[in-house]
Design a protein around this motif. Structure first.
Motif, PDB file in Angstrom:
ATOM      1  N   UNK A 139       0.819  -1.215   0.000  1.00  0.00           N
ATOM      2  CA  UNK A 139       0.000   0.000   0.000  1.00  0.00           C
ATOM      3  C   UNK A 139       0.853   1.266   0.000  1.00  0.00           C
ATOM      4  N   UNK A 140       2.053   1.170   0.553  1.00  0.00           N
ATOM      5  CA  UNK A 140       2.954   2.318   0.540  1.00  0.00           C
ATOM      6  C   UNK A 140       3.580   2.499  -0.844  1.00  0.00           C
ATOM      7  N   UNK A 141       3.897   1.385  -1.487  1.00  0.00           N
ATOM      8  CA  UNK A 141       4.377   1.451  -2.866  1.00  0.00           C
ATOM      9  C   UNK A 141       3.299   2.073  -3.763  1.00  0.00           C
ATOM     10  N   UNK A 142       2.035   1.739  -3.483  1.00  0.00           N
ATOM     11  CA  UNK A 142       0.937   2.291  -4.270  1.00  0.00           C
ATOM     12  C   UNK A 142       0.845   3.798  -4.085  1.00  0.00           C
ATOM     13  N   UNK A 143       1.048   4.257  -2.863  1.00  0.00           N
ATOM     14  CA  UNK A 143       1.031   5.699  -2.610  1.00  0.00           C
ATOM     15  C   UNK A 143       2.144   6.404  -3.383  1.00  0.00           C
ATOM     16  N   UNK A 144       3.303   5.784  -3.480  1.00  0.00           N
ATOM     17  CA  UNK A 144       4.409   6.358  -4.243  1.00  0.00           C
ATOM     18  C   UNK A 144       4.065   6.395  -5.732  1.00  0.00           C
ATOM     19  N   UNK A 145       3.430   5.341  -6.226  1.00  0.00           N
ATOM     20  CA  UNK A 145       3.011   5.310  -7.624  1.00  0.00           C
ATOM     21  C   UNK A 145       2.027   6.430  -7.931  1.00  0.00           C
ATOM     22  N   UNK A 146       1.088   6.657  -7.043  1.00  0.00           N
ATOM     23  CA  UNK A 146       0.008   7.601  -7.310  1.00  0.00           C
ATOM     24  C   UNK A 146       0.381   9.049  -7.035  1.00  0.00           C
ATOM     25  N   UNK A 147       1.585   9.300  -6.523  1.00  0.00           N
ATOM     26  CA  UNK A 147       2.006  10.684  -6.256  1.00  0.00           C
ATOM     27  C   UNK A 147       1.859  11.523  -7.525  1.00  0.00           C
ATOM     28  N   UNK A 148       1.202  12.683  -7.431  1.00  0.00           N
ATOM     29  CA  UNK A 148       0.930  13.468  -8.635  1.00  0.00           C
ATOM     30  C   UNK A 148       2.148  14.155  -9.239  1.00  0.00           C
ATOM     31  N   UNK A 149       3.241  14.259  -8.492  1.00  0.00           N
ATOM     32  CA  UNK A 149       4.448  14.895  -9.012  1.00  0.00           C
ATOM     33  C   UNK A 149       5.671  14.256  -8.376  1.00  0.00           C
ATOM     34  N   UNK A 150       6.825  14.523  -8.953  1.00  0.00           N
ATOM     35  CA  UNK A 150       8.069  13.981  -8.397  1.00  0.00           C
ATOM     36  C   UNK A 150       8.320  14.544  -7.003  1.00  0.00           C
ATOM     37  N   UNK A 151       8.015  15.825  -6.796  1.00  0.00           N
ATOM     38  CA  UNK A 151       8.200  16.423  -5.474  1.00  0.00           C
ATOM     39  C   UNK A 151       7.313  15.754  -4.433  1.00  0.00           C
ATOM     40  N   UNK A 152       6.076  15.458  -4.810  1.00  0.00           N
ATOM     41  CA  UNK A 152       5.164  14.778  -3.889  1.00  0.00           C
ATOM     42  C   UNK A 152       5.659  13.373  -3.591  1.00  0.00           C
ATOM     43  N   UNK A 181       6.555  11.910   0.090  1.00  0.00           N
ATOM     44  CA  UNK A 181       5.972  10.654   0.581  1.00  0.00           C
ATOM     45  C   UNK A 181       7.067   9.673   0.969  1.00  0.00           C
ATOM     46  N   UNK A 182       8.082   9.582   0.132  1.00  0.00           N
ATOM     47  CA  UNK A 182       9.201   8.680   0.392  1.00  0.00           C
ATOM     48  C   UNK A 182       9.907   9.054   1.698  1.00  0.00           C
ATOM     49  N   UNK A 183      10.153  10.328   1.906  1.00  0.00           N
ATOM     50  CA  UNK A 183      10.823  10.768   3.130  1.00  0.00           C
ATOM     51  C   UNK A 183       9.950  10.493   4.353  1.00  0.00           C
ATOM     52  N   UNK A 184       8.654  10.672   4.231  1.00  0.00           N
ATOM     53  CA  UNK A 184       7.751  10.386   5.341  1.00  0.00           C
ATOM     54  C   UNK A 184       7.829   8.915   5.733  1.00  0.00           C
ATOM     55  N   UNK A 185       7.829   8.034   4.727  1.00  0.00           N
ATOM     56  CA  UNK A 185       7.929   6.605   4.996  1.00  0.00           C
ATOM     57  C   UNK A 185       9.261   6.248   5.647  1.00  0.00           C
TER      58      UNK A 185
END
Length: 217
Positions: free
Chosen positions: A181-194, A198-202
């Protein structure tokens, strides 16, 4: 001869799907896969018959009842290299082309799953590599080093220091051992910055002793 670039006209309305828990493919990134199940060997053979050679990577997720359903968003990859073993298996590399939104599964006679998909929300994926002006590379690599040490992971630090922002962020997103589910959140990020945020939060959550899968639901 160079492989012709994929354009929006090459993107099919119906896409062959390869559901694989925890596998993350991102636009312009590369994902190695080992193909051995008969249904996915059939999928690969059919992909070879098309100009685009596209396979839709998508993550199945568990529902509250325990059943599995396909995620709403996946990423199509083009088969850009392959080798066949003596016993008929394939080692392939998919290069990410574009994300897609799942519409409806298509019933038919293929042993693998297919679906009608919508590419329109991700037209940007067919463009050049994204930039991330807010990336603090030194700070990013410092926290990454702590995380890799904690997880006993290794990488080419010299390559990461020189990598373009998109390659750096996407490579870590794909490599890190996050929950599906975390990989999915990374996939769905609307931009590289987002995606970086997300990656840093994880990573920060994991370093504090939490389980990343408890963070993004």
């Amino acid at each position: 001869m160079p492989t012709p670039a994929i354009t929006a006209a090459d993107l099919p309305d119906v896409l062959a799907l390869f559901p694989l828990p925890g596998a993350l493919l991102l636009p312009r990134a590369r994902l190695p896969l080992h193909i051995f199940e008969p249904r996915y060997l059939a999928l690969l053979e059919d992909a070879f018959k098309t100009r685009a050679r596209l396979i839709g990577m998508i993550c199945p997720t568990a529902t509250p009842s325990g059943a599995r359903r396909l995620s709403a968003i996946g990423c199509a990859g083009r088969v850009t290299s392959f080798s066949e073993t003596e016993d008929g298996r394939y080692m392939i590399t998919l290069t990410g082309i574009s994300r897609f939104r799942l519409r409806d599964e298509v019933q038919g006679f293929t042993p693998y799953r297919r679906a009608q998909v919508d590419w329109a929300p991700f037209a940007r994926d067919l463009g050049p590599a994204e930039e991330d002006p807010g990336l603090d590379r030194a700070a990013f690599l410092a926290i990454l080093a702590r995380y890799f040490a904690a997880e006993n992971l290794s990488t080419d630090w010299g390559g990461l220091k020189e990598a373009e922002p998109e390659l750096l962020i996407n490579a870590i997103s794909m490599l890190a051992p996050f929950a599906p589910e975390d990989k999915q959140a990374l996939l769905e990020a609307p931009s590289l910055a987002t995606r970086r945020e997300t990656l840093l939060t994880l990573i920060e959550f994991a370093l504090r002793g939490g389980k990343p899968e408890d963070l993004i639901q």
